[in-house]
Scaffold this active site. Structure first.
Site, mmCIF file in Angstrom:
data_model
loop_
_atom_site.group_PDB
_atom_site.id
_atom_site.type_symbol
_atom_site.label_atom_id
_atom_site.label_comp_id
_atom_site.label_asym_id
_atom_site.label_seq_id
_atom_site.Cartn_x
_atom_site.Cartn_y
_atom_site.Cartn_z
ATOM 1 N N CYS A 103 -18.976 -13.127 -39.027
ATOM 2 C CA CYS A 103 -18.476 -14.359 -39.655
ATOM 3 C C CYS A 103 -19.322 -14.807 -40.842
ATOM 4 O O CYS A 103 -18.887 -15.650 -41.619
ATOM 5 C CB CYS A 103 -18.413 -15.487 -38.631
ATOM 6 S SG CYS A 103 -17.131 -15.225 -37.423
HETATM 7 N N1 COA Z 1 -5.864 -22.507 -21.407
HETATM 8 C C1 COA Z 1 -6.165 -23.428 -20.470
HETATM 9 N N2 COA Z 1 -7.383 -23.537 -19.922
HETATM 10 C C2 COA Z 1 -8.330 -22.688 -20.352
HETATM 11 C C3 COA Z 1 -8.088 -21.696 -21.327
HETATM 12 C C4 COA Z 1 -6.774 -21.623 -21.858
HETATM 13 N N3 COA Z 1 -6.463 -20.726 -22.798
HETATM 14 N N4 COA Z 1 -9.208 -21.009 -21.556
HETATM 15 C C5 COA Z 1 -10.153 -21.533 -20.750
HETATM 16 N N5 COA Z 1 -9.623 -22.538 -20.009
HETATM 17 C C6 COA Z 1 -10.289 -23.373 -19.007
HETATM 18 C C7 COA Z 1 -11.432 -22.627 -18.350
HETATM 19 O O1 COA Z 1 -10.957 -21.848 -17.251
HETATM 20 C C8 COA Z 1 -12.328 -23.767 -17.898
HETATM 21 O O2 COA Z 1 -11.842 -24.302 -16.713
HETATM 22 P P1 COA Z 1 -12.848 -24.811 -15.583
HETATM 23 O O3 COA Z 1 -13.612 -25.940 -16.199
HETATM 24 O O4 COA Z 1 -11.927 -25.217 -14.492
HETATM 25 O O5 COA Z 1 -13.737 -23.636 -15.262
HETATM 26 C C9 COA Z 1 -12.134 -24.813 -18.988
HETATM 27 O O6 COA Z 1 -10.888 -24.502 -19.617
HETATM 28 C C10 COA Z 1 -13.234 -24.812 -20.029
HETATM 29 O O7 COA Z 1 -13.428 -23.479 -20.521
HETATM 30 P P2 COA Z 1 -14.509 -23.094 -21.578
HETATM 31 O O8 COA Z 1 -14.388 -21.636 -21.928
HETATM 32 O O9 COA Z 1 -15.845 -23.573 -21.128
HETATM 33 O O10 COA Z 1 -13.972 -23.961 -22.823
HETATM 34 P P3 COA Z 1 -14.719 -24.606 -24.025
HETATM 35 O O11 COA Z 1 -14.499 -26.053 -23.974
HETATM 36 O O12 COA Z 1 -16.112 -24.083 -24.186
HETATM 37 O O13 COA Z 1 -13.856 -24.030 -25.262
HETATM 38 C C11 COA Z 1 -14.017 -22.324 -26.966
HETATM 39 C C12 COA Z 1 -13.746 -22.638 -25.498
HETATM 40 C C13 COA Z 1 -14.023 -20.797 -27.102
HETATM 41 C C14 COA Z 1 -12.885 -22.889 -27.814
HETATM 42 C C15 COA Z 1 -15.351 -22.928 -27.408
HETATM 43 O O14 COA Z 1 -16.360 -22.626 -26.485
HETATM 44 C C16 COA Z 1 -15.819 -22.464 -28.767
HETATM 45 O O15 COA Z 1 -15.126 -22.522 -29.755
HETATM 46 N N6 COA Z 1 -17.079 -22.037 -28.866
HETATM 47 C C17 COA Z 1 -17.654 -21.584 -30.107
HETATM 48 C C18 COA Z 1 -17.089 -20.275 -30.396
HETATM 49 C C19 COA Z 1 -17.468 -19.722 -31.713
HETATM 50 O O16 COA Z 1 -17.824 -20.375 -32.649
HETATM 51 N N7 COA Z 1 -17.393 -18.441 -31.792
HETATM 52 C C20 COA Z 1 -17.671 -17.785 -32.981
HETATM 53 C C21 COA Z 1 -16.689 -16.733 -33.094
HETATM 54 S S1 COA Z 1 -16.946 -15.943 -34.599
#
Ligand code: COA
Length: 373
Positions: free
Chosen positions: A156
């Protein structure tokens, strides 16, 4: 020493937009099929039933509402769950080079450049579609430029690393005009059957012209300073490569596509990037009030809100830290350049801003710019 400036940028947006609703509908249909096919194993406790995705979660967790892709039909077909991007014969331009050329043409036209004016082409992106010849050399040939070209991949952060590399060539006198392109077909490395990440990425191409100040058109962007940083982490990873091609199990396995520990990335990258920006501001003698705008990497809306608040000392308005994530999703290296391209026309001479990227590696890059008269 010759000072480098950014003369112009270009953007190519693919024709197909996929909404969260469309993506989640196909994902949930795929889950239902999978659970049905594996019902005996699920009932016997040998497999875990897969869970549905949700539109509300995707928008709330990421800020993404839709994404552009080069091919849509395969992505929204629960029987396919990947883009149909047919291989092209070698005598046709490859798709990555094609979208890069589209973005490059806009940047070149804006700066009044012809192919003969360009001395170097850098293709800086997360996922090159082949090993060699370099995509950059193909872009160079398609445009009819001379000089030299090469690919670089810093995930990225590829664009900011590319800008510093281009700026260094200008400073050293190796080139007067460097074309840096970021073709990102992220849908090719995304696992559309992974609930945690199926919504994250989109496709796009951006281009940046980095040139010697005395050659650039009026109203270019002076580069006040660039800073790059890397720190090894496995929290964002893609193991696809030439050494695992012989493993029939391997090619389809999930770790040969994008995987991440999203929560850890969030927690670790926000402080790393905010410290880095503040350190560079101190070095350049810039205060938060000197910055009119931050064009941040577009991966997650909350992450950008936190970084912007740390840098500016207050909650950033949409004008101070614009979002393109809602319609483009995460486009890897291109995200901050799209934000800069779309939200910089109102800058007057002397206005300053920051282009900033961060991502896998970990990697992060800052480019402070000032609009020239
Ligand atoms: N739909 C519904 N629920 C979902 C889901 C989906 N697609 N994906 C995950 N969940 C649920 C999980 O099971 C979890 O449930 P639980 O609390 O019962 O265990 C809950 O939502 C939270 O999941 P989590 O993965 O911790 O979500 P988050 O709030 O951290 O958001 C991202 C996920 C990926 C959007 C976020 O972490 C993010 O953007 N991080 C930075 C990523 C980044 O910058 N990456 C760089 C890539 S170049």
């Amino acid at each position: 020493m010759t000072r480098p400036v950014i003369s112009a940028t270009g953007l190519y947006t693919p024709p197909h937009s996929v909404s969260n609703e469309e993506l989640v509908t196909s994902f949930n249909a795929w889950v239902d099929r999978w659970n049905n096919e594996h019902r005996h194993d699920i009932e016997a406790g040998r497999a875990e039933a897969k869970l549905h995705s949700s539109v509300e979660f995707v928008e709330k967790a990421s800020g993404i509402k839709s994404r552009y892709v080069v091919e849509k039909s395969g992505i929204v077909d629960p029987k396919v769950m990947r883009p149909h991007i047919p291989e092209r014969p070698n005598d046709q331009i490859s798709i990555l080079a094609e979208i890069a050329v589209n973005a490059a043409k806009e940047a070149m036209a804006k700066a009044g450049r012809e192919a003969k004016d360009i001395d170097a082409v850098i293709c800086a992106a997360s996922n090159m579609q082949r090993a060699y010849p370099a995509m950059a050399v193909e872009v160079q040939a398609a445009l009819g430029c001379e000089g030299f070209a090469f690919d670089m991949n810093v995930a990225c952060s590829s664009a900011t690393f590319g800008i510093q590399t281009g700026a260094d060539f200008v400073r050293a006198g190796h080139a007067r005009s460097v074309l840096m392109v970021n073709p990102e077909i992220c849908s090719g490395h995304l696992n559309f059957t992974d609930r945690d990440s199926h919504f994250i990425f989109g496709d796009v191409a951006t281009a940046v012209l980095i040139e010697a100040e005395d050659f650039a058109p009026k109203g270019a962007w002076q580069i006040l300073g660039t800073h790059l940083k890397t720190q090894f982490s496995n929290n964002i990873r893609n193991n696809f490569g030439f050494l695992n091609r012989g493993d029939p199990e391997g090619v389809g396995k999930a770790d040969k596509l994008f995987v991440q520990e999203g929560r850890k990335v969030f927690k670790e990258v926000v402080p790393m990037v905010s410290h880095m920006i503040q350190g560079e501001m101190d070095r350049l003698g810039l205060k938060a009030t000197d910055l009119k705008r931050l064009w941040l990497h577009q991966a997650n809306a909350s992450m950008n809100r936190l970084i912007a608040a740390k840098v500016l000392g207050h909650e950033a308005s949409e004008e101070e830290s614009p979002t393109v994530l809602d319609t483009y999703a995460n486009t890897s290296s291109a995200g901050s350049i799209i934000a800069f391209h779309k939200h910089s026309q109102d800058f007057r001479a002397g206005d300053k801003g920051l282009i900033c990227s961060f991502g896998a590696g970990y990697s992060a890059g800052t480019v402070f710019v000032e609009k020239a008269a």
